[in-house]
Design a protein around this motif. Sequence first.
Motif, PDB file in Angstrom:
ATOM      1  N   GLY A   1      -3.100   4.125 -11.629  1.00 52.30           N
ATOM      2  CA  GLY A   1      -2.155   4.669 -12.592  1.00 52.30           C
ATOM      3  C   GLY A   1      -0.744   4.620 -12.060  1.00 52.30           C
ATOM      4  N   LYS A   2       0.090   5.508 -12.570  1.00 53.60           N
ATOM      5  CA  LYS A   2       1.490   5.555 -12.162  1.00 53.60           C
ATOM      6  C   LYS A   2       1.687   6.657 -11.129  1.00 53.60           C
ATOM      7  CE  LYS A   2       3.215   3.680 -16.470  1.00 53.60           C
ATOM      8  NZ  LYS A   2       3.986   3.920 -17.682  1.00 53.60           N
ATOM      9  N   LEU A   3       2.373   6.295 -10.033  1.00 51.45           N
ATOM     10  CA  LEU A   3       2.643   7.260  -8.967  1.00 51.45           C
ATOM     11  C   LEU A   3       4.147   7.379  -8.766  1.00 51.45           C
ATOM     12  CD1 LEU A   3      -0.057   6.187  -6.342  1.00 51.45           C
ATOM     13  CD2 LEU A   3      -0.211   7.988  -8.080  1.00 51.45           C
ATOM     14  N   ARG A   4       4.601   8.584  -8.504  1.00 55.23           N
ATOM     15  CA  ARG A   4       6.032   8.846  -8.302  1.00 55.23           C
ATOM     16  C   ARG A   4       6.387   8.854  -6.833  1.00 55.23           C
ATOM     17  NH1 ARG A   4       8.850  10.504 -12.521  1.00 55.23           N
ATOM     18  NH2 ARG A   4       7.752  11.160 -14.392  1.00 55.23           N
ATOM     19  N   GLY A   5       7.577   8.316  -6.547  1.00 57.74           N
ATOM     20  CA  GLY A   5       8.099   8.366  -5.199  1.00 57.74           C
ATOM     21  C   GLY A   5       8.528   9.767  -4.821  1.00 57.74           C
ATOM     22  N   LYS A   6       8.712   9.981  -3.541  1.00 64.57           N
ATOM     23  CA  LYS A   6       9.086  11.287  -2.987  1.00 64.57           C
ATOM     24  C   LYS A   6      10.383  11.828  -3.588  1.00 64.57           C
ATOM     25  CE  LYS A   6       9.594  13.411   1.555  1.00 64.57           C
ATOM     26  NZ  LYS A   6       9.414  13.159   2.993  1.00 64.57           N
ATOM     27  N   LYS A   7      11.350  10.936  -3.804  1.00 66.56           N
ATOM     28  CA  LYS A   7      12.646  11.350  -4.352  1.00 66.56           C
ATOM     29  C   LYS A   7      12.670  11.311  -5.875  1.00 66.56           C
ATOM     30  CE  LYS A   7      15.871  10.208  -0.745  1.00 66.56           C
ATOM     31  NZ  LYS A   7      17.037   9.370  -0.473  1.00 66.56           N
ATOM     32  N   ASP A   8      11.545  10.955  -6.485  1.00 69.77           N
ATOM     33  CA  ASP A   8      11.411  10.866  -7.933  1.00 69.77           C
ATOM     34  C   ASP A   8      12.368   9.826  -8.538  1.00 69.77           C
ATOM     35  OD1 ASP A   8       9.895  11.645 -10.095  1.00 69.77           O
ATOM     36  OD2 ASP A   8      11.235  13.285 -10.669  1.00 69.77           O
TER      37      ASP A   8
ATOM     38  N   GLY B   1       6.099   3.637   3.844  1.00 68.11           N
ATOM     39  CA  GLY B   1       6.146   4.917   4.546  1.00 68.11           C
ATOM     40  C   GLY B   1       6.190   6.106   3.604  1.00 68.11           C
ATOM     41  N   GLY B   2       6.229   7.263   4.193  1.00 71.76           N
ATOM     42  CA  GLY B   2       6.322   8.482   3.415  1.00 71.76           C
ATOM     43  C   GLY B   2       5.493   9.609   3.996  1.00 71.76           C
ATOM     44  N   GLN B   3       4.337   9.292   4.494  1.00 69.32           N
ATOM     45  CA  GLN B   3       3.459  10.319   5.049  1.00 69.32           C
ATOM     46  C   GLN B   3       2.500   9.685   6.040  1.00 69.32           C
ATOM     47  OE1 GLN B   3       1.393  12.343   1.903  1.00 69.32           O
ATOM     48  NE2 GLN B   3       3.254  12.758   0.765  1.00 69.32           N
ATOM     49  N   ARG B   4       1.707  10.515   6.682  1.00 69.32           N
ATOM     50  CA  ARG B   4       0.692  10.037   7.637  1.00 69.32           C
ATOM     51  C   ARG B   4      -0.661   9.829   6.962  1.00 69.32           C
ATOM     52  NH1 ARG B   4       3.421  14.287  10.667  1.00 69.32           N
ATOM     53  NH2 ARG B   4       4.606  13.293  12.343  1.00 69.32           N
TER      54      ARG B   4
ATOM     55  N   LEU C   1       0.844  -1.190   0.000  1.00 72.72           N
ATOM     56  CA  LEU C   1       0.000   0.000   0.000  1.00 72.72           C
ATOM     57  C   LEU C   1       0.878   1.239   0.000  1.00 72.72           C
ATOM     58  CD1 LEU C   1      -2.755   1.394   0.254  1.00 72.72           C
ATOM     59  CD2 LEU C   1      -2.594   1.061   2.740  1.00 72.72           C
ATOM     60  N   ILE C   2       0.692   2.087  -1.012  1.00 74.28           N
ATOM     61  CA  ILE C   2       1.466   3.326  -1.097  1.00 74.28           C
ATOM     62  C   ILE C   2       0.522   4.524  -1.054  1.00 74.28           C
ATOM     63  CG2 ILE C   2       3.407   2.301  -2.332  1.00 74.28           C
ATOM     64  CD1 ILE C   2       2.321   3.503  -4.941  1.00 74.28           C
ATOM     65  N   VAL C   3       1.059   5.634  -0.556  1.00 77.63           N
ATOM     66  CA  VAL C   3       0.281   6.873  -0.561  1.00 77.63           C
ATOM     67  C   VAL C   3       0.264   7.415  -1.986  1.00 77.63           C
ATOM     68  CG1 VAL C   3       0.748   7.408   1.871  1.00 77.63           C
ATOM     69  CG2 VAL C   3       2.254   8.330   0.099  1.00 77.63           C
ATOM     70  N   PRO C   4      -0.765   8.170  -2.351  1.00 79.53           N
ATOM     71  CA  PRO C   4      -0.873   8.638  -3.731  1.00 79.53           C
ATOM     72  C   PRO C   4       0.147   9.704  -4.110  1.00 79.53           C
ATOM     73  CG  PRO C   4      -2.684   9.483  -2.418  1.00 79.53           C
ATOM     74  CD  PRO C   4      -1.942   8.509  -1.553  1.00 79.53           C
ATOM     75  N   ASN C   5       0.768  10.333  -3.131  1.00 78.92           N
ATOM     76  CA  ASN C   5       1.723  11.389  -3.444  1.00 78.92           C
ATOM     77  C   ASN C   5       2.820  11.403  -2.398  1.00 78.92           C
ATOM     78  OD1 ASN C   5       3.017  13.660  -4.370  1.00 78.92           O
ATOM     79  ND2 ASN C   5       1.510  15.093  -3.570  1.00 78.92           N
TER      80      ASN C   5
END
Length: 169
Positions: free
Chosen positions: A39-46, A71-74, A6-10
């Motif tokens: 769709g395609k989502l980008r990681g925080k560090k791109d 991880g990445g956000q709340r 599970l990943i956050v959308p942004n």
Amino acid sequence: MAVLFLIVPNGFRDEEYAVPKRVLEEAGFEVVTASTLLGKLRGKKDLVIARVDIALDKVNSADYQGLMIVGGQRTYWHNATVLRLCREFHAAGKLVAAICISGAIPAQAGLMRGKQLTVFPDVDALESIRQNGGIYVNKPVVVSDNVITADGPAAAEEFGRAMVKFLTR
């Protein structure tokens, strides 16, 4: 043999997604990616572009051997669907895994009362764990029954190996 990531959308953390995904795939597991957006989502560090395979609200826990929250956000803290999925996977004896700031989610789901876990040592995350009866341990990776937590990107490889060990027991 599929594991749901599970990943956050942004702004998910690139290495917290890509490294455990690689480790599981090398061990023969299929990784299915879920989020609230398709769709395609980008990681925080791109550095990583993830393809979302299924919408979060369409996930059926019976279809997977485990759930891993990147991880990445709340974003998913106190999310009713995510908490329900954590409880379903846990009740079935399946893997529930979370890395970085998401390590607080298993505690929020009520899975960690009196049990050890780790998280990125953010003040709010530590407080959430305490309020939900969890015991924070300052280690890169902590395994408590079928819940595996990791404290951040530097632990991603060890975290992935711990998931494979659990899934192949």
